[in-house]
Every structure is written in structure tokens, then in C-alpha cells.
Scaffold this active site. Structure first.
Site, PDB file in Angstrom:
ATOM      1  N   LYS A   1       1.008  -1.536   0.097  1.00  0.00           N
ATOM      2  CA  LYS A   1       0.004   0.013   0.107  1.00  0.00           C
ATOM      3  C   LYS A   1       0.753   1.162  -0.276  1.00  0.00           C
ATOM      4  O   LYS A   1       2.549   1.308   0.529  1.00  0.00           O
ATOM      5  CB  LYS A   1      -0.758  -0.191   0.830  1.00  0.00           C
ATOM      6  CG  LYS A   1      -2.440  -1.490   1.372  1.00  0.00           C
ATOM      7  CD  LYS A   1      -3.042  -1.103   2.726  1.00  0.00           C
ATOM      8  CE  LYS A   1      -3.898  -1.690   2.724  1.00  0.00           C
ATOM      9  NZ  LYS A   1      -4.765  -2.115   2.184  1.00  0.00           N
TER      10      LYS A   1
ATOM     11  N   ARG B   1     -10.478 -11.916   2.349  1.00  0.00           N
ATOM     12  CA  ARG B   1     -10.893 -12.819   1.402  1.00  0.00           C
ATOM     13  C   ARG B   1     -10.594 -13.881   1.818  1.00  0.00           C
ATOM     14  O   ARG B   1     -11.649 -14.912   1.363  1.00  0.00           O
ATOM     15  CB  ARG B   1     -12.079 -11.961  -0.111  1.00  0.00           C
ATOM     16  CG  ARG B   1     -10.594 -12.446  -1.081  1.00  0.00           C
ATOM     17  CD  ARG B   1     -11.014 -10.719  -2.097  1.00  0.00           C
ATOM     18  NE  ARG B   1     -11.098  -9.702  -2.019  1.00  0.00           N
ATOM     19  CZ  ARG B   1     -11.797  -8.998  -2.374  1.00  0.00           C
ATOM     20  NH1 ARG B   1     -11.697  -9.399  -3.485  1.00  0.00           N
ATOM     21  NH2 ARG B   1     -11.732  -7.352  -2.199  1.00  0.00           N
TER      22      ARG B   1
END
Length: 523
Positions: A294, A368
Site C-alpha cells: 500500500k 477474502r
């Protein structure tokens, strides 16, 4: 003069050789010092008491009290006109010649007046604990019965997270309390508020704790304390033991190192024959993004990426505190998405607990992956209701903003989801349903695997993430239907401060979920 020039050449050489190791040693010592300072506040994952609001909500007054008169906008003018002329002049001088929402003034008769447009609003009274002098005990007076949420509103206004502040911030024996206290005479209102506040404080505290003090090991410690306090059982699958049944949890968390090994936390509480409610919470204790790292600005709040775990633990605390007649199971895949030579890579293919394979399109879509293994395990017991909570996508925030969690449901869960939306409005804890639209399903087809962990482009990301999770919500082997499943994609964080809602970790949709479960399975 230059001191270095005065040194013999061999001393200059020795100093130059030693300097890097000296700097490294100093930095290492500074890091140890920072860890020690934090350990004083959060040693072993210990958090401040989730009952710390209790001194600010008391059932009866043991001494004198000060009244707070609550006035709505529709009754203000008549009340003002009924005051003596000197009182009207006093109020005008204080700026209250007209109604002011959230206004607070000390009246000449030495009681307070508080003005609110809507006393039933959840945060109507949340500013008062910090605004009123804290050396008095207060009662609320109103011409109309006050809403049951008044105590909850007051308690939310008493929240702060100070555990990481230095010793100079510790209260002294002669200091006044930080917040004012309220008498709550109705026992049922007090009990309901206490249940909600314990869950909310726990959820907020877990999110607000620094990632260096709330990694997978510390999150396990908090879960163990919660389970022990409620008489629940808990088991943990950790480290390489995950390879036998939870390979995606292992893959995401294996780079974090020996002290913060990935793990699956599993809490069970309640009677075996009661309705089965299973909660799954994303527990990514810090998210660097992995090898698809990120940007620095996006990483600043990534301690909150275990917000889903914080929500299911907070909700579990509420359920167990209220002793709802359910058989509760809580599954938390706890990992840190770190970077090392052992980190999983873009292009890798991972195998989930149910054997489905996933091609990694981006290592920053890791939540996920860990939820998938936990959902497969959750479905093994065929629960009556399956709920997962996760800080899963930025797309959900683009769709609904930061305050409203996006809700998805499979076909068996649609009616339950609609019920949750209605309850969320009733308890002022709004969620909103988005479609689990099959038209986007092809976007998560893998090229060399069954699935991929990202969609085909920048649009509909919350839906494609939910569609990925739906691949792991399965019927039991006997061929029946999949359990009713609700998926909440949430921010779990206040980006600014308001009364009762300080900047930082926030419970979103948690009270609504409790109300749903209470209504469906309650006493």
C-alpha cells in the site's frame, strides 16, 4: 575547528567502521524502549476494562443530584415565555433568546437546561458527560418520558481510549473524574445500555489498539479472556498446523514471523441443541498490502483491518452477556499481511479448505482469502444463521460512505437481510443491502485456477468481493441448502470526531445484528 580532523587516521577509520553498528544498536534499543512503553499499557494484549463506563451510569443516587432539564424545540418558546423577566434576560445574554440545538446552560436556580431537536436520537445526550462538571451526579428531567436510549447515549459519550498515553496522563488521586455521571433509575434501560456499551467499548478498543500491541497473538489473548469470562470454550489452530485444513489463512499470514504466526480462533458457547448462530470476523491485524504494498497514506489506519474480528467479538460479548438462548460459534482468522521472503506473491495459486483454487491478482485483497477458509469451516455445522463481518473493500465505502456498512446475502439469507435493514433503522445503527449480482461473477474466474481474488476492473469491487466469499458458503455434504448468510463490509472507523463518536475504531451494524439475533432467537 573540526573535531574529526584532530583524530589520528586509525581512530577515524575505527570510528567510521563502528558508527553503523552503533547507530543500529541505538535504533534497536529505541525500538525495545518503545515496545516496553507500549507493553505497560497493553501487556499481553490486555485492554482497558470494557466496564469502565459503569461509574458514569448509576442506578440510584447515594447523595445529592443536579437536575438537567431536557427541552425540545417545539416546547422551547412556551418554556422561555413562562420564565421570569430576569431569567429571560439572563438566557438572552447567554445566547439563548432562541432555541439552539445541543445548547447547554446553567439556569439561575442552579440546575442545567439542555436543548435538543430530537431526544430520541442515539447521540442526543452524548456531549453531556464531557461538558457538564464531573464533580456532580445528574438526573434528566423532561415533560415527556425520556427514550430508553438516553443511558446508551450518555455511555457512548464517556468513551475514550487512553491506554497508550504516557504515565503523565494517568489520573492523580485528587483529580476530578473525566466524565460526569448520570442516574439511570430504570433497571431494564440500564441493563440494555450496559450490554451494548460493553460490546461497543470492546470493539472500539480492539480497533484502536496499535498493531504492535494487537497482533494475532494478542488478539488470541483477548478472545481467550472473553471466552473464559463467559464460560465458553476456545480452541486455536496455529502456524504450520493450518496447512492441514486452512491453507489460505496460513499463506496470508506466514510472512509475519515466529512471534505473530497466523491462527484460527474458535469460540463455542451455549447449549448444543439451541439454534446455531456462527459469526466469522476478518482478523487482519495489520495490512501492509503484502508484496503489492500500500502507499504510506493508505497504511496509516491499517491497524483497523481486524475490525471485522473486533465486531464479532463485541457482538459475541453482547450475546453472552445477555445470555441469549443460542449456540454461538465465533471464528476469527487472525493474521498479519506482512512482507518477507516468505510472503505469498501475485500470480500464486492458493488452495482453500474446500479444495477450490484461487489465482492471486493482488496480495492486498487478502481478507477474502482468510475468510474463505473460515466460512467453509463454519458451513460444516450447517448453522441456522451465518454472519461475517469484514473491513473488506474501499468500494463499499465509495458506494455507501464511511458510516453505513454494505450488506450482502445469499438467496436463503435475503429475508433475514431485509429484517436486519429494518432493525438497523429502528436501533439507529444503519446497514444497507447491495445486490449479490451474478452478472459480475465471471469477473472472478481465474485463468489458471478456479477463481481469482480480484475483479476485472475498478468498478463493483464490493460486489465481486462478496461473490468470491459466496463461493465458500456451501451446503453440507448431504445435499441440502446453504445456510442463510449475511456479509457486512464495513469501515469500522470514524474519520473525524463527534460527540459519542471519537475519531478511531467504531462499531457499525453491531447493535443491529444483536437486535436481529435477539428477536429471532431471544427469550
Amino acid at each position: 575547528s573540526n573535531p574529526k580532523a584532530q583524530l589520528p587516521m586509525r581512530c577515524q577509520t575505527a570510528l567510521a567502521l563502528a558508527l553503523p553498528s552503533m547507530i543500529h544498536a541505538f535504533a534497536r534499543g529505541a525500538r525495545r524502549l518503545r515496545r516496553d512503553v507500549r507493553a505497560l499499557a497493553l501487556a499481553g494484549g490486555a485492554l482497558p476494562s470494557r466496564d469502565r463506563f459503569a461509574p458514569n451510569l448509576v442506578s440510584d443516587a447515594s447523595g445529592p443530584t443536579t437536575a438537567v432539564l431536557v427541552l425540545g424545540k417545539d416546547e422551547y418558546d412556551a418554556w422561555l415565555a413562562a420564565q421570569p423577566a430576569d431569567a429571560q434576560a439572563y438566557l438572552a445574554a447567554a445566547g439563548f433568546a432562541k432555541f439552539k440545538d445541543d445548547g447547554l446552560v446553567l439556569l439561575p436556580e442552579r440546575k442545567w437546561a439542555f436543548f435538543t431537536k430530537n431526544a430520541s436520537a442515539l447521540f442526543a445526550f452524548a456531549s453531556l458527560p464531557a461538558r457538564l462538571p464531573s464533580d456532580a451526579l445528574y438526573t434528566l428531567e423532561s415533560a415527556e418520558p425520556l427514550p430508553a436510549t438516553a443511558a446508551l447515549s450518555w455511555g457512548l459519550g464517556c468513551y475514550s481510549f487512553d491506554a497508550c498515553k504516557g504515565t503523565g496522563a494517568a489520573p492523580k488521586p485528587d483529580d476530578l473524574p473525566k466524565f460526569a455521571s448520570l442516574v439511570v433509575p430504570d433497571a431494564s434501560d440500564a441493563a440494555a445500555a450496559a450490554t451494548a456499551l460493553r460490546g461497543t467499548y470492546l470493539c472500539r478498543d480492539l480497533i484502536n489498539a496499535p498493531a504492535g500491541d494487537m497482533g494475532p497473538a494478542e488478539l488470541e489473548a483477548v478472545a481467550r479472556d472473553l471466552a473464559a469470562s463467559a464460560g465458553a470454550s476456545m480452541s486455536v489452530v496455529e502456524g504450520d498446523d493450518l496447512l492441514e485444513g486452512y491453507p489460505q489463512i496460513h499463506a496470508v499470514g506466514r510472512a509475519a514471523g515466529e512471534a505473530q504466526q497466523p491462527r484460527l480462533l474458535d469460540i463455542v458457547w451455549g447449549e448444543e441443541d439451541a439454534p446455531k448462530v456462527t459469526l466469522v470476523g476478518k482478523g487482519v491485524c495489520f495490512d501492509t498490502g503484502g508484496l503489492d504494498i500500500k502507499p504510506a497514506a493508505a497504511m496509516l489506519t491499517m491497524k483497523k483491518d481486524m475490525g471485522g474480528a473486533a465486531h464479532v467479538l463485541g457482538l459475541a460479548a453482547m450475546i453472552m452477556d445477555a445470555r441469549l438462548p443460542v449456540r454461538l460459534r465465533v471464528l476469527v482468522p487472525a493474521v498479519e499481511n506482512a512482507i518477507s521472503g516468505d510472503a505469498f506473491r501475485p500470480g500464486d495459486v492458493l488452495v482453500a479448505r474446500n479444495g477450490k483454487t484461487t489465482e492471486i491478482g493482488n496480495t492486498d485483497a487478502e481478507g477474502r482469502l482468510v475468510l474463505a477458509d473460515a466460512l467453509v469451516e463454519a458451513c460444516r455445522e450447517d448453522p441456522d444463521l451465518l454472519i461475517d463481518c469484514a473491513t473488506l473493500t474501499g468500494a463499499g465505502r465509495v458506494a455507501l460512505g464511511t458510516d453505513v456498512p454494505a450488506l450482502f446475502a445469499n438467496d436463503p439469507g435475503v429475508a433475514v437481510a431485509d429484517e436486519l435493514v429494518a432493525e438497523s433503522a429502528a436501533v439507529q445503527d444503519q446497514v444497507w443491502r447491495l445486490p449479490l449480482w451474478p452478472g459480475y461473477r465471471e469477473q472472478i474466474d481465474g485463468k489458471i485456477a478456479d477463481l481469482k481474488n480480484i475483479g476485472a476492473g475498478p468498478y463493483g469491487g464490493a460486489i465481486t468481493a462478496a461473490l468470491y466469499l459466496a463461493e465458500f458458503v456451501e451446503a453440507k455434504d448431504d445435499g441440502g441448502a446453504a445456510p442463510p448468510w449475511l456479509h457486512l463490509d464495513m469501515m469500522a472507523y470514524n474519520t473525524g470526531a463527534k460527540p459519542g463518536r471519537p475519531e478511531g475504531g467504531e462499531a457499525m451494524g453491531m447493535r443491529a445484528l444483536f437486535r436481529l439475533i435477539e428477536k429471532r432467537y431471544g427469550k
